[in-house]
Design a protein around this motif. Structure first.
Motif, mmCIF file in Angstrom:
data_model
loop_
_atom_site.group_PDB
_atom_site.id
_atom_site.type_symbol
_atom_site.label_atom_id
_atom_site.label_comp_id
_atom_site.label_asym_id
_atom_site.label_seq_id
_atom_site.Cartn_x
_atom_site.Cartn_y
_atom_site.Cartn_z
ATOM 1 N N GLY A 98 -2.111 -8.821 3.130
ATOM 2 C CA GLY A 98 -1.995 -8.520 4.587
ATOM 3 C C GLY A 98 -1.540 -7.347 4.754
ATOM 4 N N SER A 99 -0.977 -6.905 6.079
ATOM 5 C CA SER A 99 -0.292 -5.759 5.987
ATOM 6 C C SER A 99 1.086 -5.825 6.650
ATOM 7 N N THR A 100 1.753 -4.605 6.298
ATOM 8 C CA THR A 100 3.253 -4.657 6.409
ATOM 9 C C THR A 100 3.687 -3.499 7.150
ATOM 10 N N LEU A 101 4.695 -3.847 7.729
ATOM 11 C CA LEU A 101 5.424 -2.533 8.238
ATOM 12 C C LEU A 101 7.208 -2.412 8.032
ATOM 13 N N ILE A 102 7.762 -1.726 7.712
ATOM 14 C CA ILE A 102 9.055 -1.522 7.157
ATOM 15 C C ILE A 102 9.612 -0.420 7.751
ATOM 16 N N GLY A 103 10.803 -0.356 8.465
ATOM 17 C CA GLY A 103 11.564 0.590 8.972
ATOM 18 C C GLY A 103 12.660 1.215 7.909
ATOM 19 N N ASN A 104 12.839 2.398 8.266
ATOM 20 C CA ASN A 104 13.881 3.094 7.462
ATOM 21 C C ASN A 104 14.906 3.589 8.290
#
Length: 198
Positions: free
Chosen positions: A126-132
């Motif tokens: 799938g696709s992912t988004l991760i915050g910093n």
């Protein structure tokens, strides 16, 4: 007895120093592909998201009082994307995610972040988004959190010309501040000592 108390405090602090816990999470609330939650605009190079329908249940084990919020809503503010590998991997600009029930301006949890990563086709398929540099805020968010993290898992990719839509699931975690854990450990040790005196 003092040695026992000291040992309890040190052991508790050591065990808890790196212990993270789930703050909030939700499973994909969409019924079908038409219930889009995120939009990736390839021309504008932006990512945005929202859910303002019924059906989302946000489980909140890490908030004070725990439990869940039924029919929660979500707003993921528009963020700019800078390509690392065009069409595959992007750096996200700073942004904000708000979880609310009736009033967007009165969220029960707000997440801010200074940047992040958006991967359009991750190793998991799938696709992912991760915050910093993530920070949680809200009336029932505990004080003294460290190592705050969140990620959205994006699925049901639908091509809409220059745009791509997704549905999503979400998870977030944090660790308690070491000082708070030591204080809690001291409190537990004090209770043990008090009971032993009886």
């Amino acid at each position: 007895m003092k040695r026992v108390v000291l040992f309890c405090v040190c052991a508790f602090a050591a065990m808890s120093a790196n212990a993270s816990f789930t703050v909030a999470t939700y499973a994909d609330p969409s019924i079908d592909h038409a219930d889009e939650m995120f939009i990736w605009d390839e021309v504008a190079s932006t990512l945005s998201g929202s859910w303002n329908k019924d059906g989302m249940v946000v489980k909140t084990p890490g908030l004070i009082g725990g439990g869940e919020v039924v029919n929660a809503k979500m707003q993921f503010d528009v963020v700019d994307l800078t390509p690392i590998i065009a069409g595959e991997l992007y750096i996200m600009g700073a942004g904000r995610v708000r979880f609310y029930t009736d009033d967007l301006n009165n969220p029960f949890m707000t997440i801010t972040y200074s940047g992040g990563v958006f991967e359009t086709h991750s190793a998991l398929g799938g696709s992912t988004l991760i915050g910093n540099d993530v920070k949680f805020a809200g009336q029932n968010v505990p004080n003294g959190l460290t190592d705050e993290q969140f990620s959205f898992s994006l699925t049901n990719e639908t091509d809409k010309g220059d745009k791509t839509s997704y549905t999503s699931s979400f998870t977030s975690s944090a660790a308690p501040e070491p000082g708070a854990m030591i204080a809690m450990g001291a409190g537990i040790a004090a209770l043990i000592a008090k009971r032993r005196k009886r």
